[in-house]
Design a protein around this motif. Structure first.
Motif, PDB file in Angstrom:
ATOM      1  N   VAL A  21       1.408  -4.231  -7.617  1.00  0.00           N
ATOM      2  CA  VAL A  21       0.149  -4.172  -7.437  1.00  0.00           C
ATOM      3  C   VAL A  21      -0.712  -2.826  -7.814  1.00  0.00           C
ATOM      4  O   VAL A  21      -1.540  -2.754  -8.198  1.00  0.00           O
ATOM      5  CB  VAL A  21      -0.263  -4.645  -5.923  1.00  0.00           C
ATOM      6  CG1 VAL A  21      -1.592  -4.401  -5.546  1.00  0.00           C
ATOM      7  CG2 VAL A  21       0.303  -5.869  -5.802  1.00  0.00           C
ATOM      8  N   LEU A  22       0.067  -2.006  -7.309  1.00  0.00           N
ATOM      9  CA  LEU A  22      -0.305  -0.380  -7.585  1.00  0.00           C
ATOM     10  C   LEU A  22      -0.556  -0.197  -8.972  1.00  0.00           C
ATOM     11  O   LEU A  22      -1.581   0.380  -9.455  1.00  0.00           O
ATOM     12  CB  LEU A  22       0.764   0.584  -6.921  1.00  0.00           C
ATOM     13  CG  LEU A  22       0.631   0.811  -5.286  1.00  0.00           C
ATOM     14  CD1 LEU A  22       1.957   1.331  -5.094  1.00  0.00           C
ATOM     15  CD2 LEU A  22      -0.371   1.497  -4.966  1.00  0.00           C
ATOM     16  N   GLU A  23       0.564  -0.772  -9.755  1.00  0.00           N
ATOM     17  CA  GLU A  23       0.323  -0.632 -11.192  1.00  0.00           C
ATOM     18  C   GLU A  23      -1.054  -1.288 -11.892  1.00  0.00           C
ATOM     19  O   GLU A  23      -1.817  -0.704 -12.708  1.00  0.00           O
ATOM     20  CB  GLU A  23       1.599  -1.088 -11.994  1.00  0.00           C
ATOM     21  CG  GLU A  23       1.410  -1.029 -13.524  1.00  0.00           C
ATOM     22  CD  GLU A  23       2.586  -1.833 -14.196  1.00  0.00           C
ATOM     23  OE1 GLU A  23       2.776  -1.651 -15.298  1.00  0.00           O
ATOM     24  OE2 GLU A  23       3.246  -2.822 -13.434  1.00  0.00           O
ATOM     25  N   ARG A  24      -1.378  -2.388 -11.270  1.00  0.00           N
ATOM     26  CA  ARG A  24      -2.611  -3.080 -11.827  1.00  0.00           C
ATOM     27  C   ARG A  24      -3.747  -2.380 -11.043  1.00  0.00           C
ATOM     28  O   ARG A  24      -4.725  -2.595 -11.870  1.00  0.00           O
ATOM     29  CB  ARG A  24      -2.378  -4.734 -11.168  1.00  0.00           C
ATOM     30  CG  ARG A  24      -1.506  -5.560 -12.059  1.00  0.00           C
ATOM     31  CD  ARG A  24      -0.946  -6.729 -11.352  1.00  0.00           C
ATOM     32  NE  ARG A  24      -0.232  -7.595 -12.211  1.00  0.00           N
ATOM     33  CZ  ARG A  24       0.905  -7.472 -12.415  1.00  0.00           C
ATOM     34  NH1 ARG A  24       1.586  -6.535 -12.045  1.00  0.00           N
ATOM     35  NH2 ARG A  24       1.804  -8.112 -13.127  1.00  0.00           N
ATOM     36  N   LEU A  25      -3.608  -1.968  -9.981  1.00  0.00           N
ATOM     37  CA  LEU A  25      -4.639  -1.075  -9.396  1.00  0.00           C
ATOM     38  C   LEU A  25      -5.217   0.096 -10.366  1.00  0.00           C
ATOM     39  O   LEU A  25      -6.311   0.352 -10.446  1.00  0.00           O
ATOM     40  CB  LEU A  25      -4.668  -0.740  -7.940  1.00  0.00           C
ATOM     41  CG  LEU A  25      -4.859  -1.726  -7.049  1.00  0.00           C
ATOM     42  CD1 LEU A  25      -4.456  -1.168  -5.851  1.00  0.00           C
ATOM     43  CD2 LEU A  25      -6.228  -2.543  -6.868  1.00  0.00           C
ATOM     44  N   ASP A  26      -4.145   0.674 -10.800  1.00  0.00           N
ATOM     45  CA  ASP A  26      -4.356   1.830 -11.866  1.00  0.00           C
ATOM     46  C   ASP A  26      -5.008   1.349 -13.119  1.00  0.00           C
ATOM     47  O   ASP A  26      -6.075   2.209 -13.361  1.00  0.00           O
ATOM     48  CB  ASP A  26      -3.027   2.286 -12.324  1.00  0.00           C
ATOM     49  CG  ASP A  26      -2.358   3.450 -11.421  1.00  0.00           C
ATOM     50  OD1 ASP A  26      -3.257   4.095 -10.806  1.00  0.00           O
ATOM     51  OD2 ASP A  26      -1.028   3.582 -11.218  1.00  0.00           O
ATOM     52  N   ARG A  27      -4.793   0.217 -13.519  1.00  0.00           N
ATOM     53  CA  ARG A  27      -5.786  -0.229 -14.679  1.00  0.00           C
ATOM     54  C   ARG A  27      -7.154  -0.660 -14.369  1.00  0.00           C
ATOM     55  O   ARG A  27      -7.901  -0.260 -15.235  1.00  0.00           O
ATOM     56  CB  ARG A  27      -5.000  -1.663 -15.363  1.00  0.00           C
ATOM     57  CG  ARG A  27      -3.775  -1.503 -15.579  1.00  0.00           C
ATOM     58  CD  ARG A  27      -3.003  -2.573 -15.931  1.00  0.00           C
ATOM     59  NE  ARG A  27      -1.389  -2.777 -16.282  1.00  0.00           N
ATOM     60  CZ  ARG A  27      -0.925  -3.891 -16.156  1.00  0.00           C
ATOM     61  NH1 ARG A  27      -1.247  -5.032 -16.097  1.00  0.00           N
ATOM     62  NH2 ARG A  27       0.405  -3.938 -16.073  1.00  0.00           N
ATOM     63  N   LEU A  28      -7.592  -0.734 -13.044  1.00  0.00           N
ATOM     64  CA  LEU A  28      -8.761  -1.063 -12.725  1.00  0.00           C
ATOM     65  C   LEU A  28      -9.679   0.330 -12.196  1.00  0.00           C
ATOM     66  O   LEU A  28     -10.620   0.170 -11.904  1.00  0.00           O
ATOM     67  CB  LEU A  28      -8.794  -2.220 -11.583  1.00  0.00           C
ATOM     68  CG  LEU A  28      -8.439  -3.591 -12.092  1.00  0.00           C
ATOM     69  CD1 LEU A  28      -8.263  -4.359 -10.902  1.00  0.00           C
ATOM     70  CD2 LEU A  28      -8.922  -4.072 -13.003  1.00  0.00           C
ATOM     71  N   GLY A  29      -8.802   1.319 -12.083  1.00  0.00           N
ATOM     72  CA  GLY A  29      -9.360   2.802 -11.840  1.00  0.00           C
ATOM     73  C   GLY A  29      -9.530   2.694 -10.247  1.00  0.00           C
ATOM     74  O   GLY A  29     -10.187   3.315  -9.731  1.00  0.00           O
ATOM     75  N   THR A 214      -3.941  -8.433  -6.258  1.00  0.00           N
ATOM     76  CA  THR A 214      -4.776  -7.225  -6.911  1.00  0.00           C
ATOM     77  C   THR A 214      -6.230  -7.464  -7.062  1.00  0.00           C
ATOM     78  O   THR A 214      -6.899  -6.467  -6.569  1.00  0.00           O
ATOM     79  CB  THR A 214      -4.212  -6.768  -8.351  1.00  0.00           C
ATOM     80  OG1 THR A 214      -2.715  -6.353  -8.067  1.00  0.00           O
ATOM     81  CG2 THR A 214      -4.942  -5.492  -8.689  1.00  0.00           C
ATOM     82  N   ALA A 215      -6.497  -8.606  -7.438  1.00  0.00           N
ATOM     83  CA  ALA A 215      -8.150  -8.957  -7.618  1.00  0.00           C
ATOM     84  C   ALA A 215      -8.670  -9.071  -6.204  1.00  0.00           C
ATOM     85  O   ALA A 215      -9.916  -8.466  -6.057  1.00  0.00           O
ATOM     86  CB  ALA A 215      -7.991 -10.303  -8.154  1.00  0.00           C
ATOM     87  N   ILE A 216      -7.820  -9.532  -5.181  1.00  0.00           N
ATOM     88  CA  ILE A 216      -8.487  -9.529  -3.899  1.00  0.00           C
ATOM     89  C   ILE A 216      -8.791  -7.980  -3.280  1.00  0.00           C
ATOM     90  O   ILE A 216      -9.664  -7.671  -2.728  1.00  0.00           O
ATOM     91  CB  ILE A 216      -7.489 -10.340  -2.871  1.00  0.00           C
ATOM     92  CG1 ILE A 216      -7.451 -11.988  -3.166  1.00  0.00           C
ATOM     93  CG2 ILE A 216      -7.931 -10.264  -1.404  1.00  0.00           C
ATOM     94  CD1 ILE A 216      -6.426 -12.626  -2.694  1.00  0.00           C
ATOM     95  N   LEU A 217      -7.723  -7.330  -3.327  1.00  0.00           N
ATOM     96  CA  LEU A 217      -7.847  -6.042  -2.971  1.00  0.00           C
ATOM     97  C   LEU A 217      -8.804  -5.249  -3.612  1.00  0.00           C
ATOM     98  O   LEU A 217      -9.531  -4.230  -3.053  1.00  0.00           O
ATOM     99  CB  LEU A 217      -6.450  -5.179  -2.960  1.00  0.00           C
ATOM    100  CG  LEU A 217      -5.185  -6.000  -2.120  1.00  0.00           C
ATOM    101  CD1 LEU A 217      -4.104  -5.358  -2.382  1.00  0.00           C
ATOM    102  CD2 LEU A 217      -5.655  -6.279  -0.779  1.00  0.00           C
TER     103      LEU A 217
END
Length: 230
Positions: A21-29, A214-217
Motif C-alpha cells: 500500500v505504501l508503494e502505491r501511495l508513493d505513485r499517487l504522491g 490504496t484508493a480508499i486511503l
C-alpha cells in the motif's frame, strides 16, 4: 502541509506488512508511514501510537489506519489524528470490555492457529498462514509468515475511556472473505462508524487487495486535506 497516512499493524506483525500500500501511495504522491508496535503490552502499544500521532500531527493532518488488533491502541491513543480508518479492526464501544467481546470476535479457525508459549508470548502456528492470507499472493504470504513476531500484548479487560473514533470521522473497511475475524462482528463495528465500505478479500487486504485499499486511503487523505484548508 499534505496529510500523512499513519499505519498501525495487527497482532504478530510489523509495519512491513503495509509495504504494497505504501508503494502505491508513493505513485499517487500521498505520504505514508508505518508504526512498529512493541507488542510488549497493550499499554506500550497505545503509547507508541499516541507518540507517533502526536509527532506527525505537529506539522500536518494525520489519517490513522488500524488493522485487526491495532484497532485497540488506535482507539485508546489516536485522539490527536484527523481521521481514522479501521480495517477488519477492533473498534470497542465506550464502556465495553474488549476482552469480553473476544469470543464473538475471532473466527474459530484462527483461534486454533496460535498458542501461548511458556513465557506467555502468543505464537502463530504454521496453519495461520492460510487463515490470514487465504486470497493473498503465495510468495508474499510466505515472506509475511517468516516475519511473524511473538506477542505479549493482551486484549484489555477494562473498557477504553474516551475512544478516539467517537469524536473523529471514522471509516470502517469490512473484509468479506475474512477467516480470522468474523465478518458479522466487523459489520457490527461498521454500523457505528461514520461510513463503511466492503472489500471482497481476506483478512490482509494490504496483500490481497492493495489497489482497492490504496484508493480508499487516498480518498481519506484528500478529505483530510480539504478539511485542513477549510
Amino acid at each position: 502541509m499534505d496529510p500523512l497516512i499513519l499505519f498501525v499493524h495487527g497482532a504478530n506483525h510489523d509495519g512491513w506488512c503495509w509495504t504494497p500500500v505504501l508503494e502505491r501511495l508513493d505513485r499517487l504522491g500521498v505520504a505514508g508511514r508505518a508504526v512498529d508496535l512493541p507488542l510488549t503490552s497493550f499499554e506500550d502499544d497505545t503509547a507508541a501510537v499516541r507518540e507517533a500521532v502526536r509527532e506527525a500531527a505537529r506539522s500536518r493532518p494525520v489519517v490513522l489506519v488500524a488493522h485487526s488488533y491495532g484497532g485497540l491502541p488506535v482507539t485508546a491513543g489516536g485522539q490527536e489524528a484527523d481521521r481514522l480508518v479501521f480495517v477488519a479492526a477492533r473498534m470497542p464501544l465506550a464502556g465495553e470490555s474488549p476482552a469480553a467481546r473476544t469470543p464473538r470476535w475471532g473466527h474459530p479457525e484462527f483461534r486454533a492457529a496460535w498458542h501461548t508459549d511458556d513465557d506467555g508470548a502468543v505464537i502463530l502456528r504454521p496453519q495461520a498462514r492460510e487463515v490470514l492470507y487465504s486470497h493473498s499472493p503465495p510468495n508474499v504470504a510466505e515472506l509475511a509468515a517468516q516475519r511473524w513476531r511473538p506477542m505479549r500484548s493482551r486484549v484489555p479487560e477494562a473498557p477504553i475511556t474516551d475512544p478516539a473514533w467517537t469524536s473523529l470521522p471514522c471509516t470502517y473497511v469490512v473484509c468479506t472473505k475474512d477467516r480470522t475475524v468474523r465478518v458479522d462482528a466487523q459489520r457490527e463495528c461498521a454500523a457505528h462508524a461514520t461510513e463503511s465500505v466492503e472489500i471482497d478479500c481476506d483478512h490482509s487486504p494490504f496483500f490481497s487487495a492493495p489497489g482497492r485499499l490504496t484508493a480508499i486511503l487516498a480518498d481519506q487523505a484528500m478529505r483530510a486535506a480539504r478539511a485542513d484548508r477549510a
